[in-house]
Every structure is written in C-alpha cells, then in structure tokens.
Design a protein around this motif. Sequence first.
Motif, mmCIF file in Angstrom:
data_model
loop_
_atom_site.group_PDB
_atom_site.id
_atom_site.type_symbol
_atom_site.label_atom_id
_atom_site.label_comp_id
_atom_site.label_asym_id
_atom_site.label_seq_id
_atom_site.Cartn_x
_atom_site.Cartn_y
_atom_site.Cartn_z
ATOM 1 N N LYS A 20 0.817 -1.226 0.000
ATOM 2 C CA LYS A 20 0.000 0.000 0.000
ATOM 3 C C LYS A 20 0.847 1.271 0.000
ATOM 4 O O LYS A 20 0.321 2.373 -0.191
ATOM 5 N N ASP A 22 3.391 3.534 -1.832
ATOM 6 C CA ASP A 22 3.874 3.762 -3.195
ATOM 7 C C ASP A 22 5.391 3.980 -3.182
ATOM 8 O O ASP A 22 5.887 4.909 -2.548
ATOM 9 N N SER A 93 1.696 1.895 -12.647
ATOM 10 C CA SER A 93 1.484 2.679 -11.429
ATOM 11 C C SER A 93 1.501 1.805 -10.165
ATOM 12 O O SER A 93 0.943 0.707 -10.146
ATOM 13 N N PHE A 95 0.652 3.548 -7.249
ATOM 14 C CA PHE A 95 -0.055 4.471 -6.348
ATOM 15 C C PHE A 95 -1.465 3.974 -6.072
ATOM 16 O O PHE A 95 -2.225 3.675 -6.996
ATOM 17 N N GLY A 96 -1.820 3.905 -4.808
ATOM 18 C CA GLY A 96 -3.179 3.500 -4.445
ATOM 19 C C GLY A 96 -3.447 2.029 -4.645
ATOM 20 O O GLY A 96 -4.567 1.641 -5.005
ATOM 21 N N LYS A 98 -4.644 -1.508 -4.088
ATOM 22 C CA LYS A 98 -5.682 -2.111 -3.252
ATOM 23 C C LYS A 98 -5.574 -3.631 -3.364
ATOM 24 O O LYS A 98 -6.160 -4.235 -4.275
ATOM 25 N N ASP A 114 -11.764 -3.434 -10.167
ATOM 26 C CA ASP A 114 -11.681 -2.049 -10.612
ATOM 27 C C ASP A 114 -11.469 -1.923 -12.117
ATOM 28 O O ASP A 114 -11.549 -0.820 -12.672
ATOM 29 N N THR A 143 -3.557 -0.904 -10.796
ATOM 30 C CA THR A 143 -2.146 -0.774 -10.463
ATOM 31 C C THR A 143 -1.479 -2.140 -10.523
ATOM 32 O O THR A 143 -2.151 -3.174 -10.617
#
Length: 418
Positions: A20, A22, A93, A95-96, A98, A114, A143
């Motif tokens: 979690k 980054d 990415s 970032f973020g 989950k 997602d 991500t």
Amino acid sequence: MLKYLNSGNSLQNRFIEYVKIDTQSDPASASIPSTAKQKDLGRVLVAQLLDIGIADAHMDEYGYVYATIPSNSDKNVPVICFCSHMDTSPDCSGFGVKPIVHSNYQGQDLVLPDDPAIVLKMTGHPDLKDQIGNDIITASGTTLLGADNKAGLAEIMEAAAFLVQHPGLKHGTIKILFTPDEEIGRGVDKADLKKLGADFAYTIDGETRGSIEDETFSADGAVLLIHGLSSHPGFAKGKMESAIRILGDMISSLPKDRLAPEATAQKEGFLHTVSVQGNVEQAEAHFIIRDFDDDLLAEHGRTLKTLVKGVMADYPNSTYELRIKEQYRNMKKVLDQYPQVLEYGMLAIERAGIPVKKQSIRGGTDGSRLSLMGLPCPNIFAGEHAFHGKQEWVSLQDMEKAVETIVNLVQIWEEKSS
C-alpha cells in the motif's frame, strides 16, 4: 526441528501493509533514491526491525536499510546477507494499490474488480495450476501489486522476527539489506559492502516456488540521438530530414524474427527499444541489450551500430550519436567459484518440502551486481508472478515457503561450519 509457522497471519499483514506504500522508482530522476517516497517504506521497515529487537537497524541518506541479527553459535560461521528491493517498476502505477486476497483458489478466473477487463486465467498464468486451495493476492485492476519485490521484503522481515523469537535455532551473523532503485538498474549503486560485512548473500526476488537462480543476463543500455534537418513542411521538398522518420526507420530495421523479446526464449538474447521521444529536429531512443554470453552481448551491440549506420546513409544531412553503456554482467562466472552458496540454497528449499528448480533469469537482480562487486549472491524465489503489470499476483503459501527456506538456510550454514 522447529519450523516456521505463519502465526496470526503476520506474513500476509506485513505484505499488505508494504504494497500500500507507493515506492515506484523513476529512471528520469538523478536523485538517490530516484524517488523520495521509497524512504517512506524504508522508515516503516526500520521501525519494525527495531521493534523485533534488531538494535542496529537504520536507513542511510541514500535510502538503504541495514540491519544485523547477531550470531548465536560458537562456530565460525560465514556472515550471510538477505537482500530485497523496496521500489516497484516504473512500467505500471504503484499508487493506491488495493490488494485483494482470493482465498482458497479453485482454478477459477480471477476478475479484478476495478477493471473487469483484466482477468487472470490459468491458460495465461500456468503456475496457477499449482495453487489450488491456496490464497492468491492480486491488486484491484488499476495498479501493479508490488509483490516484486515486497514479497521478498515481507519474507525477510518475517524470517528475521521468527529467528529473534526462537533463539534456540542456531545461526551465524545475519545481515539484512533493503535497496532502492533496483527496477531502474541502480539498486546497489550506493550499497556500502564494507559496512554490510557479509561473506555471501541471497536476493529473495524470484518467481516460481522452489526456484533458485545462479545465472542472469549480461546487460548493456544504449541511447541513440538523431539530429535531423528541420524545414517548414510546406517548403520541405528536398530539404527536410525528419529525426522522427529517421528514428522510425531505425526501429523498423531491427530484426523481428530474432533478437526481439517477443521472438526469443531461454538463453537467446535480444535488442529492445524501451522508449522514444523527439521532434523533427531531434529524436532519441533508448534500448536495452541482453544476452547470457558476454561475447554475444557485444555482437548485439555491433549489430545495433551497423543498423544505425545503414539507416543514416539514406540521410546525408543528418547526424547521430550512439552511446552503449554497461549495466550489469552475468553472475554465474562468480557463483561457479563458490558452489556451496548454491548447494546450501538448494538444500534449504528441499528441507522446506518442495522440489528445487535451478534455473536462469531472463533479467537481472541486485545479486548480479553484488556478485561482480565481490559478494556472491544467487536469487531465491519470493513467489511473485506477472510482475511489472496489473495482472501481478503472489500466493501466500508460496511466501510461507520462502520464509521457511530462509530459516532453513541460516541453520544449514551453521551446521556446515566448524
């Protein structure tokens, strides 16, 4: 013999906490580490190492985390280091993130919520066939997961905690090294091997359960800069030599049925364009050159030079610059001089009750450069799969076996010492 058990799901909890955060590295950055956010994870790791009871844990100015578990043996045991990297790939990415735990996997397609268009199928991920009944962890579809290499971080941390909590398990001095910027080829640029003080090392950064790797690609990077001739497009006939077009011709001239990542496997090397940018007046491309054989690697570099010269002959008013730089070299030539390092790693995997898969990496690890720097360092599985993309996944049970392998390994080094 006391074996590691994942009590209270601590391994899963560690891993989910780490992914979690980054920590994506940035090849365009000249700073060390390339992104300050990598230190966010470094600070968490140091705090947890201190909580475990490892008193010298610290992070230096460059983002490297060092720690020592003192020997509890009266034997003269070589100092062993375990290494993993904190950054994630710039290719996708981080970032973020989950993370999603797919408990008790039964072979079904794994749809990432997602982005339902991203589906993990056994046909595309054949290692899933060995995961029936296990718990598969993925990201949510927007991500990468970051199992490369946060699975390795969690496994080393879990093994460290287990060893500290069970002082009856005999081992020599154990060193821990967590590095930044491995994904952009700078993972050991500022590693202080004198301070580390290890005799041998293992990166925990491999894929399939039971795998151990003593051979990597040798690697060069190349930058091609084209200086074209700009002109107003309405009056360009017989004048313009577009750097973009020249670069396009150059890339099109690369072999498609050989020397390309999509056309090679096993021990075959390649030339690969990784990025392009530019305009009519100036354009630039970056390439990676890979092979297990250093002589063939040099030959691929000469092939690139020949292709560039051939294309440039059609553009007499334009010029170019081609720079080829060494990145890392195959670690096998070093590891072959220390067969016990690989032998003990294989024995540790066998003691974990899983088949050993000795193989080569079509890529590189921090261990490649550490080996050439004088610290012999093969690579042991962490369980990460489909890394650098949104379909990345890891099995919790494979991670548990990696922890067990680490715990076995330090005991084996102690047993074999006098």
